[in-house]
Design a protein around this motif. Structure first.
Motif, PDB file in Angstrom:
ATOM      1  N   LYS A 161       0.856  -1.180   0.000  1.00 55.86           N
ATOM      2  CA  LYS A 161       0.000   0.000   0.000  1.00 55.86           C
ATOM      3  C   LYS A 161       0.895   1.233   0.000  1.00 55.86           C
ATOM      4  N   PRO A 163       2.227   4.946   1.021  1.00 57.28           N
ATOM      5  CA  PRO A 163       2.219   5.517   2.377  1.00 57.28           C
ATOM      6  C   PRO A 163       1.058   6.474   2.669  1.00 57.28           C
ATOM      7  N   GLU A 164       0.487   7.115   1.699  1.00 60.50           N
ATOM      8  CA  GLU A 164      -0.652   8.040   1.887  1.00 60.50           C
ATOM      9  C   GLU A 164      -0.354   9.145   2.892  1.00 60.50           C
ATOM     10  N   GLY A 197       3.282   2.044  11.635  1.00 57.45           N
ATOM     11  CA  GLY A 197       2.481   0.831  11.442  1.00 57.45           C
ATOM     12  C   GLY A 197       2.764  -0.206  12.502  1.00 57.45           C
ATOM     13  N   THR A 198       1.685  -0.748  13.061  1.00 60.35           N
ATOM     14  CA  THR A 198       1.826  -1.776  14.094  1.00 60.35           C
ATOM     15  C   THR A 198       0.932  -2.977  13.790  1.00 60.35           C
ATOM     16  N   GLY A 199       0.962  -3.428  12.512  1.00 64.19           N
ATOM     17  CA  GLY A 199       0.363  -4.710  12.147  1.00 64.19           C
ATOM     18  C   GLY A 199       1.411  -5.789  12.393  1.00 64.19           C
ATOM     19  N   SER A 200       1.228  -6.942  11.787  1.00 66.79           N
ATOM     20  CA  SER A 200       2.179  -8.049  12.015  1.00 66.79           C
ATOM     21  C   SER A 200       3.600  -7.648  11.691  1.00 66.79           C
ATOM     22  N   SER A 201       3.787  -6.929  10.568  1.00 65.67           N
ATOM     23  CA  SER A 201       5.153  -6.593  10.142  1.00 65.67           C
ATOM     24  C   SER A 201       5.794  -5.651  11.157  1.00 65.67           C
ATOM     25  N   ARG A 221      -1.231   3.868  14.790  1.00 61.93           N
ATOM     26  CA  ARG A 221      -2.588   4.375  14.572  1.00 61.93           C
ATOM     27  C   ARG A 221      -3.593   3.519  15.350  1.00 61.93           C
ATOM     28  N   THR A 222      -3.527   2.182  15.152  1.00 59.61           N
ATOM     29  CA  THR A 222      -4.463   1.293  15.868  1.00 59.61           C
ATOM     30  C   THR A 222      -3.671   0.257  16.644  1.00 59.61           C
ATOM     31  N   LYS A 342      -9.538  -8.205  13.654  1.00 61.10           N
ATOM     32  CA  LYS A 342      -8.393  -7.659  12.921  1.00 61.10           C
ATOM     33  C   LYS A 342      -7.318  -8.713  13.107  1.00 61.10           C
ATOM     34  N   ARG A 343      -6.422  -8.867  12.151  1.00 62.72           N
ATOM     35  CA  ARG A 343      -5.442  -9.955  12.253  1.00 62.72           C
ATOM     36  C   ARG A 343      -4.611  -9.790  13.520  1.00 62.72           C
ATOM     37  N   ALA A 392       5.708   0.239   7.759  1.00 59.37           N
ATOM     38  CA  ALA A 392       5.149  -1.113   7.958  1.00 59.37           C
ATOM     39  C   ALA A 392       3.648  -0.972   7.787  1.00 59.37           C
ATOM     40  N   THR A 393       3.270  -0.344   6.688  1.00 57.03           N
ATOM     41  CA  THR A 393       1.889   0.135   6.519  1.00 57.03           C
ATOM     42  C   THR A 393       0.993  -0.834   5.751  1.00 57.03           C
ATOM     43  N   GLY A 394       1.508  -2.011   5.435  1.00 61.49           N
ATOM     44  CA  GLY A 394       0.629  -3.050   4.923  1.00 61.49           C
ATOM     45  C   GLY A 394       0.388  -3.037   3.425  1.00 61.49           C
ATOM     46  N   TRP A 508      -7.686  -4.742   6.814  1.00 61.51           N
ATOM     47  CA  TRP A 508      -7.462  -5.101   5.411  1.00 61.51           C
ATOM     48  C   TRP A 508      -8.361  -6.257   4.975  1.00 61.51           C
TER      49      TRP A 508
HETATM   50  P1  NA7 Z   1      -1.140  -4.494   8.323  1.00 59.57           P
HETATM   51  O1  NA7 Z   1      -1.539  -5.581   9.211  1.00 59.57           O
HETATM   52  O2  NA7 Z   1      -2.102  -3.958   7.351  1.00 59.57           O
HETATM   53  O3  NA7 Z   1      -0.596  -3.310   9.243  1.00 59.57           O
HETATM   54  C1  NA7 Z   1      -0.352  -2.044   8.738  1.00 59.57           C
HETATM   55  C2  NA7 Z   1      -0.164  -1.086   9.860  1.00 59.57           C
HETATM   56  O4  NA7 Z   1       0.147   0.177   9.328  1.00 59.57           O
HETATM   57  C3  NA7 Z   1      -1.408  -0.899  10.707  1.00 59.57           C
HETATM   58  O5  NA7 Z   1      -1.009  -0.708  12.029  1.00 59.57           O
HETATM   59  C4  NA7 Z   1      -1.992   0.367  10.113  1.00 59.57           C
HETATM   60  O6  NA7 Z   1      -2.815   1.073  11.008  1.00 59.57           O
HETATM   61  C5  NA7 Z   1      -0.765   1.149   9.834  1.00 59.57           C
HETATM   62  N1  NA7 Z   1      -0.969   2.166   8.806  1.00 59.57           N
HETATM   63  C6  NA7 Z   1      -1.337   1.972   7.535  1.00 59.57           C
HETATM   64  N2  NA7 Z   1      -1.406   3.142   6.868  1.00 59.57           N
HETATM   65  C7  NA7 Z   1      -1.090   4.096   7.769  1.00 59.57           C
HETATM   66  C8  NA7 Z   1      -0.996   5.505   7.705  1.00 59.57           C
HETATM   67  N3  NA7 Z   1      -1.225   6.154   6.579  1.00 59.57           N
HETATM   68  N4  NA7 Z   1      -0.645   6.174   8.824  1.00 59.57           N
HETATM   69  C9  NA7 Z   1      -0.415   5.503   9.961  1.00 59.57           C
HETATM   70  N5  NA7 Z   1      -0.475   4.169  10.088  1.00 59.57           N
HETATM   71  C10 NA7 Z   1      -0.814   3.470   9.005  1.00 59.57           C
HETATM   72  O7  NA7 Z   1       0.132  -4.916   7.475  1.00 59.57           O
HETATM   73  P2  NA7 Z   1       1.340  -5.830   7.903  1.00 59.57           P
HETATM   74  O8  NA7 Z   1       2.350  -5.769   6.845  1.00 59.57           O
HETATM   75  O9  NA7 Z   1       1.799  -5.509   9.270  1.00 59.57           O
HETATM   76  O10 NA7 Z   1       0.728  -7.252   7.982  1.00 59.57           O
HETATM   77  C11 NA7 Z   1       0.014  -7.804   6.890  1.00 59.57           C
HETATM   78  C12 NA7 Z   1      -0.236  -9.233   7.085  1.00 59.57           C
HETATM   79  O11 NA7 Z   1       0.910  -9.971   6.782  1.00 59.57           O
HETATM   80  C13 NA7 Z   1      -0.552  -9.672   8.469  1.00 59.57           C
HETATM   81  O12 NA7 Z   1      -1.833  -9.452   8.876  1.00 59.57           O
HETATM   82  C14 NA7 Z   1      -0.238 -11.145   8.418  1.00 59.57           C
HETATM   83  O13 NA7 Z   1      -1.270 -11.862   7.817  1.00 59.57           O
HETATM   84  C15 NA7 Z   1       0.949 -11.174   7.546  1.00 59.57           C
HETATM   85  P3  NA7 Z   1      -4.409   0.766  11.029  1.00 59.57           P
HETATM   86  O14 NA7 Z   1      -4.534  -0.544  11.706  1.00 59.57           O
HETATM   87  O15 NA7 Z   1      -4.843   0.722   9.594  1.00 59.57           O
HETATM   88  O16 NA7 Z   1      -5.003   1.897  11.773  1.00 59.57           O
END
Ligand code: NA7
Length: 891
Positions: A161, A163-164, A197-201, A221-222, A342-343, A392-394, A508
């Motif tokens: 994605k 960075p937006e 970003g605080t998803g899995s990555s 963010r979340t 959410k994952r 690490a924005t997914g 996502w």
């Molecule tokens: P994820 O799980 O989509 O995480 C992306 C993170 O980046 C998530 O915390 C997002 O916050 C954050 N994000 C995305 N865009 C922004 C912007 N513009 N500003 C601030 N923060 C942002 O991706 P991953 O790579 O970590 O993991 C993907 C999958 O790979 C995972 O679920 C596993 O299946 C393996 P948000 O939650 O959207 O508020």
């Protein structure tokens, strides 16, 4: 000479450089590699293309520090070849990215797959050519490709994605994406690093980045739920299970809900004490098993908001116990989504990393990023200078890698991007109407990311290749999903929505992470095993929902919807069919009663209510037992007199216990379930006369029972609904009691058996026609059956209390219920109907088993409240149904 070779020769004459194959595959990851292997073995010519320099797919690109799988590696492997499984041993419980990449390289070598893969090659466009019934692919590197079948093995999380965030281009420092981490690694020593970003990555990489950086600032963010992985060697218990019977272990995984062979929890949250729930949670926390945490705690954790909240509380408690600064702990604690919607993530020291003095958390909910500048990141409160930004924005998940990668043009020049403008539409998540011979491996609408991907990938590949073999054998050259089948799949996906809580989070999974993307749950949440059986059924029902064509062969199109039952009804009926029970009527009356009592022992207990009290009430010639359910709220409450189902022969005042509790909780009313007398000991009209007498007694004693004086309500299911309906007629004709409304669930209303529902649903839906014949024979002599006390449809219907009539699509009694509702309405009675699509006779009383009926039970409760002049209940299920599957909205 193969068909491809013929076409090849013909084409060489005109185009020269086009590569002709039977099948082209995009992607050389888990799915692409297995495809090449299987297609080749099946005798197809195949080429795979991948932009990467080698095999690996997602695992080729996603090589940030700490990248690992989060399904145990024992399960995250190919299972198609037992010898391959013997030849490879994983070193860790959750393998690292380098080990997974080595594994995929090992597989490519073992089957000599690379010779059919064009690396460094991007497909730029794919176009279906009607005249040749082939796909033409233009590529970035080397020959274009002409293929009969085009298979997208592009992965669900492979299109990063953007960075937006404004100003990224202005930043003078280094920028990295976790999804495109440099192969040579990155030296962060002494640098000020930001991670967004605080998803899995993010969660996997942050502890390792913190170790290297001079200072790490995490922009969150979340907050997400994360569970410690407790890495190490593969756990001996699971390794032993696999070694003991490899084939059985794999087969169990294939038929499980998640693709991992773990039996799901059977006890419900409300059956466990606080201590028991905590013990279960601690055990899984210590085990570091994410799939376990998602499925093994209690049976309702995945579909009930309140049950899930108990788990989320335990998680937040853990976070507070690890993170020393209370404000940081608070910011890291997820509160805006149920666990699992959410994952969730697996981590190694993630939360503890925030105790380091050189790590700072910035909570973007309190101070959003306004811009990236030359020197760092600015929020609406401050500017933070950094040397490195890690995004690490997914990903643009599930659809990004399919439609954003290149234009795909199907029949009549229609582009997939246009067709999917309002969200992805597929049949089985594998095919798309209007795009013949195009296949998506783990596409939107398949279990994919809600499952162990390796299991789902193998299932999809096997199913697709088996279909291609069958087509070839029958002389068909094209296969295309029909619009009917695709719309049916969308409906089925929407029906599955209540099975999980995924619709309640912005993720996502739902497309919410990409600005402007249509939103709805994209993966199939009905489970891996059920999905597999559905795909098998499509094939066994003559390729239901597909149009097959070919030169010199008659077109074949067995059109229709593959799943018309609600998903959980389908599972229940499947289980009953497997039990191969003798017909209930063959047991005799007492035997059938014993059978039902025994059967009911295995159902989930009803949910707690304020008070449950047993008593007896007098009728002319004796006493009837009753059970009273009182809400936990302060009284006095409106009173509902309830009559259980059982064909006037079976059941008692306790036999619909979960349903009575559910109605009591939802309505906030007292339910008095009456043990009316049964045939054959007491034949017609004892049951209805008991019902009437009991209603009168309850109405007269409402205040003593803690109820609101004044009119009562009546409700019943099946034969009990017959008694409720007759009671309303008798009360009108015999001067009371006053009845404020009637809830009739799948009522018996007439003694005619020739309506369509009796014929269409005669067998296969538990309540059979022959069982109904048996009930009638035991209860009522043929001469008495036209008496309105047996067949209320034949009575006077004017002046009856308002009614809410519920009927189920797959129920022999459906049409007589509808007929009664329509006849009452014609007689001037206010009537509302719920005609429940995809449900069967027992759907509404199987509380906590048929969870798709919860919404209907909410509607029934609100009808009763309306009848009683009460405001509508704050709908338990409404809070869960604000987002459904967007496929449904489109269908
Ligand atoms: P994820 O799980 O989509 O995480 C992306 C993170 O980046 C998530 O915390 C997002 O916050 C954050 N994000 C995305 N865009 C922004 C912007 N513009 N500003 C601030 N923060 C942002 O991706 P991953 O790579 O970590 O993991 C993907 C999958 O790979 C995972 O679920 C596993 O299946 C393996 P948000 O939650 O959207 O508020």
């Amino acid at each position: 000479m193969s068909e491809a070779m013929v076409a090849d020769r013909a084409s060489e004459a005109t185009h020269g450089v086009t590569q002709h194959v039977d099948v082209a595959v995009v992607g050389a990851g888990f799915a692409g590699l297995y495809l090449v292997h299987r297609l080749r073995k099946a005798g197809f010519t195949v080429v795979a293309m991948d932009e990467a320099g080698d095999v690996g797919g997602t695992w080729y690109w996603n090589r940030y520090p700490g990248a690992r799988c989060d399904i145990q590696t024992i399960d995250y492997s190919y299972s198609f070849d037992p010898e391959l499984e013997q030849a490879w041993t994983w070193s860790e419980k959750y393998a690292t990215q380098p080990e997974i990449l080595r594994y995929l390289g090992f597989v490519a070598d073992r089957y000599d797959l690379r010779r059919d893969i064009r690396f460094g090659t991007k497909v730029l466009a794919a176009t279906w050519i009607d005249a040749t019934e082939r796909w033409l692919l233009t590529t970035s590197n080397g020959a274009d490709v002409s293929c009969r079948h085009y298979i997208m093995a592009t992965g669900c999380l492979s299109a990063p994605k953007p960075p937006e965030i404004d100003g990224v281009k202005d930043f003078k420092g280094e920028i990295y994406f976790t999804s495109r981490w440099p192969h040579q690694g990155v030296d962060l020593k002494g640098k000020r690093v930001a991670v967004i970003g605080t998803g899995s990555s993010g969660i996997q990489s942050i502890p390792l980045l913190a170790e290297q950086a001079a200072h790490l600032t995490v922009f969150q963010r979340t907050p997400n739920f994360a569970l410690p992985a407790h890495n190490g060697p593969p756990p001996s218990d699971r390794a032993a299970l696999l070694a003991q019977d490899r084939a059985a272990f794999r087969e169990q995984g294939r038929w499980s809900m998640t693709g991992v062979p773990l039996p799901p929890a059977t006890e419900f949250s409300f059956q466990l004490s606080d201590t028991e729930r905590r013990e279960r949670f601690e055990k899984l926390w210590a085990a570091g098993d994410l799939v376990g945490m998602l499925t093994q705690l209690w049976a309702d954790q995945g579909n009930d908001v309140d049950a899930n909240a108990l788990l989320a509380d335990l998680f937040r408690e853990k976070i507070r116990s690890i993170v020393t600064d209370p404000d940081t702990a608070d910011a890291l604690s997820p509160t805006d989504h149920p666990f699992g919607s959410k994952r969730p993530c697996l981590d190694t020291d993630y939360y503890a990393t925030f105790n380091r003095p050189d790590v700072t958390l910035v909570n973007l909910r309190k101070e959003p990023i306004t811009a990236i500048t030359a020197s760092g990141i600015t929020t609406d409160k401050r500017s933070i200078d950094v040397d490195v930004i890690v995004f690490a924005t997914g990903f643009d998940a599930m659809t990004g890698a399919i439609k954003a990668i290149h234009p795909i043009t199907g029949r009549a020049g229609r582009s997939l991007t246009d067709v999917w403008a309002d969200g992805p539409h597929t049949y089985l998540g594998v095919t798309v109407a209007g795009f013949p011979n195009l296949f998506l491996i783990t596409g939107p609408g398949s279990p994919s990311v809600l499952s162990n991907m390796s299991v789902s990938i193998e299932q999809h590949v096997d199913w697709v290749v088996d279909r291609l073999i069958a087509l070839r054998e029958a002389g068909f050259t094209s296969m295309e999903a029909t619009e009917t089948a695709q719309a049916g799949w969308a409906r089925h996906m929407a029906d599955c929505a209540p099975l999980t809580l995924h619709r309640l989070a912005n993720t996502w999974y739902t497309g919410a992470n990409v600005p402007g993307k249509p939103q709805g749950v994209m993966p199939y949440n009905g489970g891996v095993g059920p999905y597999r059986s559905i795909c098998n059924e499509v094939a066994s029902q003559g390729m239901l929902g597909f149009r097959l064509t070919g030169p010199g062969v008659a077109e074949q199109c067995n059109d229709g919807e593959i799943v018309r039952l609600q998903p959980d009804v389908r599972l229940v009926l499947g289980m009953l069919a497997q039990m191969n029970l003798p017909p209930i009527e063959s047991f005799g009356a007492q035997g059938a009663r014993d059978f039902v009592a025994e059967f009911n022992k295995s159902r989930p207990a009803g949910r707690p209510v304020g008070e449950v009290k047993d008593g007896t009430l007098p009728v002319a010639d004796g006493q009837l037992p009753y059970r009273l359910y009182r809400p936990a709220t302060p009284g006095p409450h409106a009173v509902v007199v309830y009559f259980h189902g059982g064909g006037w022969v079976l059941g008692d005042e306790l036999s619909d216990d979960p349903f009575c509790r559910d109605l009591c909780r939802r309505t906030g009313m007292i339910l008095v379930s009456v043990g009316y007398r049964h045939a054959p000991e007491h034949r017609f009209p004892t049951a209805v006369e008991d019902g009437f007498a009991a209603t009168r007694w309850v109405a007269e004693h409402a205040a003593e029972l803690g109820g609101r004086p004044g009119p009562v309500l009546v409700a019943g299911w099946s034969a009990g609904a017959n008694i409720a309906a007759v009671t309303c007629q008798l009360a009108r004709d015999r001067g009371g009691p006053e009845i404020a409304g009637q809830l009739l669930v799948c009522p018996v209303t007439d003694c005619r058996f020739d309506r369509a529902s009796y014929i269409d649903n005669a067998t296969g839906y538990f309540l059979t026609r022959s069982l109904m014949f048996w009930f009638w024979d035991i209860y009522c002599a043929p001469a008495d059956r036209t008496d309105p006390r047996a067949s209320p449809l034949r009575g006077q219907l004017a002046g009856l209390p308002p009614a809410y009539v519920v009927t189920c699509e797959f129920d022999p009694l459906r049409d007589e219920g509808i007929a009664y509702a329509e006849a009452m309405q014609a007689a001037g009675v206010p009537v509302e109907q719920l005609q429940a699509r995809g449900h069967f006779h027992s759907s509404f009383t199987m509380v906590d088993v048929v969870v798709t009926s919860a919404d209907g039970r909410g509607q029934m409760a609100n009808a009763l409240r309306r009848f009683a002049g009460l405001p509508q209940a704050a709908e338990q299920d409404n809070k869960q149904s604000d987002r459904t599957n967007f496929n449904a909205a489109a269908s």
